[in-house]
Scaffold this active site. Structure first.
Site, mmCIF file in Angstrom:
data_model
loop_
_atom_site.group_PDB
_atom_site.id
_atom_site.type_symbol
_atom_site.label_atom_id
_atom_site.label_comp_id
_atom_site.label_asym_id
_atom_site.label_seq_id
_atom_site.Cartn_x
_atom_site.Cartn_y
_atom_site.Cartn_z
ATOM 1 N N LYS A 127 -8.349 3.407 1.755
ATOM 2 C CA LYS A 127 -7.543 4.720 1.836
ATOM 3 C C LYS A 127 -7.660 5.629 0.487
ATOM 4 O O LYS A 127 -7.928 6.513 0.517
ATOM 5 C CB LYS A 127 -6.004 4.280 1.965
ATOM 6 C CG LYS A 127 -5.203 4.662 3.076
ATOM 7 C CD LYS A 127 -5.624 3.975 4.429
ATOM 8 C CE LYS A 127 -5.079 2.678 4.441
ATOM 9 N NZ LYS A 127 -5.742 1.830 5.227
ATOM 10 N N SER A 182 0.666 -1.188 0.026
ATOM 11 C CA SER A 182 -0.022 0.025 -0.128
ATOM 12 C C SER A 182 0.893 1.148 -0.134
ATOM 13 O O SER A 182 0.474 2.387 -0.010
ATOM 14 C CB SER A 182 -0.983 0.054 1.105
ATOM 15 O OG SER A 182 -0.136 -0.047 2.416
ATOM 16 N N ASN A 237 -2.914 -2.703 12.963
ATOM 17 C CA ASN A 237 -4.175 -2.482 12.973
ATOM 18 C C ASN A 237 -4.570 -1.213 13.836
ATOM 19 O O ASN A 237 -5.665 -0.364 13.222
ATOM 20 C CB ASN A 237 -4.802 -3.463 13.725
ATOM 21 C CG ASN A 237 -4.517 -4.920 12.700
ATOM 22 O OD1 ASN A 237 -3.738 -4.865 11.793
ATOM 23 N ND2 ASN A 237 -4.902 -6.144 13.244
ATOM 24 N N GLN A 266 -7.406 -2.389 3.901
ATOM 25 C CA GLN A 266 -6.448 -1.168 3.339
ATOM 26 C C GLN A 266 -7.233 -0.512 2.122
ATOM 27 O O GLN A 266 -6.739 0.596 1.733
ATOM 28 C CB GLN A 266 -5.381 -2.268 2.746
ATOM 29 C CG GLN A 266 -4.104 -1.610 2.052
ATOM 30 C CD GLN A 266 -3.098 -2.350 1.921
ATOM 31 O OE1 GLN A 266 -2.230 -2.760 3.008
ATOM 32 N NE2 GLN A 266 -2.769 -2.884 0.763
ATOM 33 N N ASN A 326 -16.760 27.028 -23.368
ATOM 34 C CA ASN A 326 -17.445 26.019 -22.731
ATOM 35 C C ASN A 326 -17.352 26.162 -21.264
ATOM 36 O O ASN A 326 -16.264 26.799 -20.613
ATOM 37 C CB ASN A 326 -16.834 24.797 -23.188
ATOM 38 C CG ASN A 326 -16.963 24.414 -24.378
ATOM 39 O OD1 ASN A 326 -18.022 24.814 -25.255
ATOM 40 N ND2 ASN A 326 -16.087 23.664 -25.178
ATOM 41 N N SER A 334 -12.657 25.293 -27.635
ATOM 42 C CA SER A 334 -12.842 24.168 -28.221
ATOM 43 C C SER A 334 -11.657 24.131 -29.367
ATOM 44 O O SER A 334 -11.374 25.470 -30.027
ATOM 45 C CB SER A 334 -14.261 24.098 -29.177
ATOM 46 O OG SER A 334 -14.151 23.435 -30.314
ATOM 47 N N LYS A 373 -16.597 28.694 -29.733
ATOM 48 C CA LYS A 373 -17.207 28.103 -28.539
ATOM 49 C C LYS A 373 -16.486 28.570 -27.260
ATOM 50 O O LYS A 373 -15.140 29.075 -27.159
ATOM 51 C CB LYS A 373 -16.807 26.674 -28.617
ATOM 52 C CG LYS A 373 -17.637 25.575 -29.635
ATOM 53 C CD LYS A 373 -19.054 25.548 -29.044
ATOM 54 C CE LYS A 373 -19.262 24.689 -27.809
ATOM 55 N NZ LYS A 373 -19.182 23.238 -28.112
ATOM 56 N N THR A 419 -40.442 24.886 -11.923
ATOM 57 C CA THR A 419 -40.513 23.472 -11.519
ATOM 58 C C THR A 419 -40.642 22.500 -12.875
ATOM 59 O O THR A 419 -41.186 23.162 -13.871
ATOM 60 C CB THR A 419 -41.749 23.269 -10.622
ATOM 61 O OG1 THR A 419 -43.035 23.675 -11.441
ATOM 62 C CG2 THR A 419 -41.637 24.229 -9.555
ATOM 63 N N HIS A 420 -40.050 21.545 -12.665
ATOM 64 C CA HIS A 420 -40.157 20.583 -14.036
ATOM 65 C C HIS A 420 -39.591 21.339 -15.054
ATOM 66 O O HIS A 420 -39.545 21.105 -16.382
ATOM 67 C CB HIS A 420 -41.757 20.480 -14.432
ATOM 68 C CG HIS A 420 -42.393 19.736 -13.326
ATOM 69 N ND1 HIS A 420 -42.690 18.383 -13.457
ATOM 70 C CD2 HIS A 420 -43.389 20.387 -12.570
ATOM 71 C CE1 HIS A 420 -43.353 18.111 -12.020
ATOM 72 N NE2 HIS A 420 -43.953 19.360 -11.740
ATOM 73 N N TYR A 476 -9.812 -6.994 12.425
ATOM 74 C CA TYR A 476 -9.106 -6.385 11.203
ATOM 75 C C TYR A 476 -8.955 -7.358 10.004
ATOM 76 O O TYR A 476 -8.728 -8.547 10.327
ATOM 77 C CB TYR A 476 -7.733 -5.922 11.689
ATOM 78 C CG TYR A 476 -6.945 -5.415 10.189
ATOM 79 C CD1 TYR A 476 -7.171 -3.981 9.940
ATOM 80 C CD2 TYR A 476 -6.139 -6.059 9.421
ATOM 81 C CE1 TYR A 476 -6.486 -3.469 8.757
ATOM 82 C CE2 TYR A 476 -5.410 -5.790 8.232
ATOM 83 C CZ TYR A 476 -5.770 -4.360 8.063
ATOM 84 O OH TYR A 476 -5.091 -4.165 6.904
ATOM 85 N N GLU A 505 -19.184 21.829 -15.421
ATOM 86 C CA GLU A 505 -19.379 20.184 -16.059
ATOM 87 C C GLU A 505 -18.752 19.221 -15.368
ATOM 88 O O GLU A 505 -19.314 18.214 -14.950
ATOM 89 C CB GLU A 505 -19.153 20.412 -17.623
ATOM 90 C CG GLU A 505 -20.039 21.036 -18.482
ATOM 91 C CD GLU A 505 -19.599 20.878 -19.909
ATOM 92 O OE1 GLU A 505 -20.164 20.722 -20.672
ATOM 93 O OE2 GLU A 505 -18.701 21.345 -20.124
HETATM 94 N N1 ARG Z 1 -1.580 -1.203 5.149
HETATM 95 C C1 ARG Z 1 -2.551 -1.581 6.081
HETATM 96 C C2 ARG Z 1 -3.786 -0.975 5.900
HETATM 97 O O1 ARG Z 1 -3.709 -0.135 5.278
HETATM 98 C C3 ARG Z 1 -1.913 -1.455 7.421
HETATM 99 C C4 ARG Z 1 -2.445 -2.171 8.486
HETATM 100 C C5 ARG Z 1 -1.930 -3.917 8.199
HETATM 101 N N2 ARG Z 1 -2.383 -4.803 9.085
HETATM 102 C C6 ARG Z 1 -2.123 -6.252 9.144
HETATM 103 N N3 ARG Z 1 -2.479 -6.868 9.923
HETATM 104 N N4 ARG Z 1 -1.396 -6.513 7.963
HETATM 105 O O2 ARG Z 1 -4.860 -1.467 6.188
#
Ligand code: ARG
Length: 466
Positions: free
Chosen positions: A332, A28, A117, A329, A292, A284, A290, A162-163, A324, A297
């Site tokens: 994120k 990660s 964790n 993961q 835009n 454009s 144009k 409205t509408h 956990y 948008e």
């Molecule tokens: N990279 C992990 C996450 O974002 C960190 C926690 C990892 N924990 C584990 N028991 N492997 O959740």
């Protein structure tokens, strides 16, 4: 030589190196590296608590903190380079490994009683707390702009729909205040979310708590968390505070997408209620004429990803067994993506609004061109004691009469009015003037200029209090 040790802290019970593909899939670091500041801050607080609770010595704690500060400095100066060729599986291992390289064996005490964790849960809450505060700040700025526009246009008349059909004339100020209301509720939702983000989960260990006497209140205090989590299983596994934030962002952008849609419509040749400043429009590559409205948008378009991220986190959490699981993961990238995008949207919405020219004549003309005072005709009769249903029908007949003859209410002679109802008097012309129609909605929450001014006073007071 690569200065980064990439020792896996769990390698003790393994007899083979992990497969290259596993490392790539599992890692990660490419996205959680942005949490380095939060990870180091939380680790420093943790080490201080370990010393405070006499689990390590003061000297050991000082050494580890010195090392962590050094890692921080390195990352700050080297930026992306620090992470290049870094083979650690996540930001926590990357920092801990580097710490051990710098301070030696004492660094190996940092993780006493801690698990990644509770560590990641703490890091992400620490990060999100600041981000939600930034979002609230940006929302507050946007709200100020909306209130000033409402003040500027408290009696500017526009058609209300409205509408998407012309319904009744309203004031532009009233229109802006409708967004002030939505934005205020969005601010409340983010503020409410903060109370659940602002909880210390560190000290929960992997799932069961820890056997070290860590003073969690001390830890919460130095990290400025308002509360400490009550249950270690819940603390390491739930991400409901992220779900809420993703929902708040999705709903906020749903509001903004509605406004964006109106800006796109109002900007088109057929409406021309507004002109976008050249600095906030695009051209454009093929059609030279144009100009835009890319900004609204894109705001409208980004709703897809916000709602997608919300759906993704709910799906991710659904059916997850305690406590956990590595699935977590995946939270994120969703929260990073939504937070990053909503922040830039809030900034650009604010600037965009400040750079719009309102073609008030065009708006006035449009408000006068149709039959938007038809309800006021019915109300005129109703106030002379004609039951509303009958009055409504009479007004409907007058509309049909005008459409058939390509005329407007203003073109009708008094005798024509009276063929529809004998109670119409000369004052009907004044009563159905668009200004009179708007002024007559003089009720709390209504569109009359006086009510808009009253509402501006109320919301300004509330705005200043917050
Ligand atoms: N990279 C992990 C996450 O974002 C960190 C926690 C990892 N924990 C584990 N028991 N492997 O959740």
């Amino acid at each position: 030589m690569n200065k980064h040790n990439d020792k896996k802290f769990w390698s003790g019970r393994f007899s083979k190196d992990s497969a290259e593909l596993l490392d790539r899939f599992n890692s990660s670091l490419s996205f959680d590296k942005r949490l380095y500041k939060e990870d180091i801050t939380c680790s420093i607080a943790y080490v201080r608590t370990l010393a405070h609770s006499k689990i390590i010595s003061a000297k050991e704690s000082e050494e580890i903190i010195r090392g962590l500060n050094k890692v921080f400095e390195e990352i700050e100066t080297e930026k992306e380079k620090w992470f290049e060729e870094n083979k650690n599986e996540d930001i926590h291992s990357a920092i801990e490994n580097r710490l051990i390289n710098i301070v030696g064996d004492v660094g190996k005490k940092l993780h006493t009683g801690r698990s990644r964790n509770d560590q990641i849960s703490c890091d992400i809450r620490y990060w999100l707390k600041e981000e939600v505060n930034k979002v609230v700040f940006l929302l507050t700025n946007l709200r100020s702009t909306i209130i000033s526009l409402a003040r500027e246009h408290f009696k500017t008349i526009i058609p209300g729909y409205t509408h998407l059909q012309q319904a009744q004339a309203i004031t532009l100020g009233h229109y802006f205040l409708s967004y002030e209301q939505k934005i205020s509720r969005d601010i409340q939702r983010f503020t409410e979310n903060l109370t659940r983000v602002d909880v210390l989960t560190l000290g929960s260990g992997a799932l069961a708590g820890t056997s070290y006497p860590i003073d969690r209140n001390f830890l919460a205090k130095i990290l400025s968390f308002k509360e400490i989590s009550e249950n270690s299983l819940d603390a390491v596994s739930d991400r409901d505070f992220i779900v809420e934030c993703l929902f708040n962002i999705a709903l906020l952008n749903t509001h903004l997408s509605q406004w964006a849609e109106e800006m796109i419509l109002w900007n088109c040749e057929e409406f021309k209620f507004i002109s976008i400043s050249d600095a906030y429009a695009t051209g454009s590559s093929m059609m030279p004429q144009k100009k835009n409205p890319d900004i609204p948008e894109l705001i409208r378009g980004k709703s897809g990803r916000f709602i997608g991220n919300l759906t993704a986190i709910l799906t991710l959490l659904k059916g997850l067994p305690q406590a956990y699981n590595k699935d977590l993961q995946e939270d994120k990238e969703l929260i990073f993506d939504s937070v990053d995008n909503i922040k830039i949207i809030l900034e650009i919405t604010n600037e965009f609004l400040q750079n719009i020219t309102f073609n008030t004549e065009k708006m006035y003309e449009a408000a006068n061109s149709g039959f938007m005072s038809a309800t006021d005709i019915a109300d005129y009769l109703t106030k002379k004691d004609v039951p509303f249903r009958i009055a409504h029908e009479v007004a409907g007949k007058i509309v049909a009469y005008c459409i058939e003859r390509k005329r407007t209410f203003k073109d009708l002679s008094m005798s024509e009015w009276n063929t529809f109802h004998k109670l119409f008097g000369d004052d009907i012309i004044e009563k159905i003037r668009i200004e009179s129609c708007v002024e007559s909605k003089n009720i709390y929450g209504g569109t009359a200029p006086q009510q808009v001014l009253n509402a501006i006073d109320r919301v300004t007071k509330r705005h200043e209090l917050e």
